[in-house]
Motif scaffolding. Structure first.
Motif, PDB file in Angstrom:
ATOM      1  N   UNK A  50       0.842  -1.200   0.000  1.00  0.00           N
ATOM      2  CA  UNK A  50       0.000   0.000   0.000  1.00  0.00           C
ATOM      3  C   UNK A  50       0.871   1.242   0.000  1.00  0.00           C
ATOM      4  N   UNK A  51       1.897   1.251   0.856  1.00  0.00           N
ATOM      5  CA  UNK A  51       2.795   2.404   0.921  1.00  0.00           C
ATOM      6  C   UNK A  51       3.508   2.624  -0.415  1.00  0.00           C
ATOM      7  N   UNK A  52       3.962   1.534  -1.033  1.00  0.00           N
ATOM      8  CA  UNK A  52       4.643   1.643  -2.320  1.00  0.00           C
ATOM      9  C   UNK A  52       3.688   2.131  -3.397  1.00  0.00           C
ATOM     10  N   UNK A  53       2.440   1.673  -3.334  1.00  0.00           N
ATOM     11  CA  UNK A  53       1.428   2.116  -4.296  1.00  0.00           C
ATOM     12  C   UNK A  53       1.218   3.619  -4.205  1.00  0.00           C
ATOM     13  N   UNK A  54       1.038   4.126  -2.984  1.00  0.00           N
ATOM     14  CA  UNK A  54       0.817   5.559  -2.800  1.00  0.00           C
ATOM     15  C   UNK A  54       2.019   6.374  -3.261  1.00  0.00           C
ATOM     16  N   UNK A  55       3.215   5.825  -3.080  1.00  0.00           N
ATOM     17  CA  UNK A  55       4.417   6.516  -3.540  1.00  0.00           C
ATOM     18  C   UNK A  55       4.503   6.554  -5.062  1.00  0.00           C
TER      19      UNK A  55
END
Length: 227
Positions: A50-55
């Motif tokens: 999720x964090x990588x997606x938002x980045x």
């Protein structure tokens, strides 16, 4: 057979049986331990995705140069996550979709999708223009394709083919070099991986276009009314 030979044979059989049970116990123990680790790490892995997606959303929507420029100026997109439900025959399929906005203007969409590759599941992030007419980016979030062959789908060079490709028709994989829009060059020696990614992109666009188009139209009416 004399007594000593019989005793020796029986001992060998007994040892073999013990070793077989030992291997079985160790295998079961290892499997249980591995399952426990996966259960424990599962939420952490998903949160990291999720964090990588938002980045990745700014780059997938705006392109790497503009995204980097905004970041250097301490500007950021507003990212609105949502779940999109699509009816597929007798079942429902859900997509995680991220709407990217800047100063109340929609800049694009990022759709998360996954499906079977050659070796295992492939998980993608697909960037789309605000009107869903053009692909603006593609990122491979997770894959286990063959090293040196199928895993080349993660390279910038191969993924770059999708940028600016039309999203209003099915993309087609070719092995002899693309000659027109909508064609994707297959990774040499990894046609199945190439086709898997392209099929996932085609299916995701086809599935999310109706609900996102309807939602965009509704938002537009609301903006006009509020204005």
């Amino acid at each position: 057979m004399d007594a000593d030979s019989a005793k020796k044979t029986g001992g060998l059989r007994s040892n073999s049986l013990v070793q077989a049970w030992l291997v079985l116990v160790l295998a079961v123990g290892f499997g249980v331990s591995l399952a426990g680790v996966q259960i424990a790490l599962g939420p952490v892995i998903e949160q990291n995705k999720i964090n990588e997606t938002l980045e990745k959303v700014p780059e997938l929507v705006l392109g790497s140069e503009l995204a980097a420029k905004m970041a250097s100026q301490d500007q950021a997109l507003d990212i609105v996550p949502r779940q999109v439900e699509v009816q597929k025959a007798a079942r429902s399929k859900f997509y995680s979709v991220y709407e990217a906005r800047y100063q109340d203007e929609r800049k694009g969409w990022v759709v998360k999708t996954k499906g079977q590759g050659y070796a295992d599941t492939i998980e993608l992030l697909l960037g789309l223009s605000p009107d869903l007419s053009t692909i603006t980016g593609l990122f491979v979030l997770d894959q286990k394709e063959t090293p040196g062959l199928g895993n080349k789908i993660i390279t910038d060079q191969w993924r770059g083919q999708f940028i600016d490709a039309p999203a209003d028709g099915n993309l087609v994989v070719v092995k002899t070099g693309k000659t027109q829009p909508g064609q994707i060059d297959a990774v040499t020696g990894a046609t199945i991986s190439s086709k898997s990614v392209t099929a996932l992109v085609n299916a995701a666009i086809s599935d999310v276009r109706p609900p996102l188009t309807d939602g965009a139209a509704a938002d537009g009416k609301g903006d006009k009314k509020n204005g």
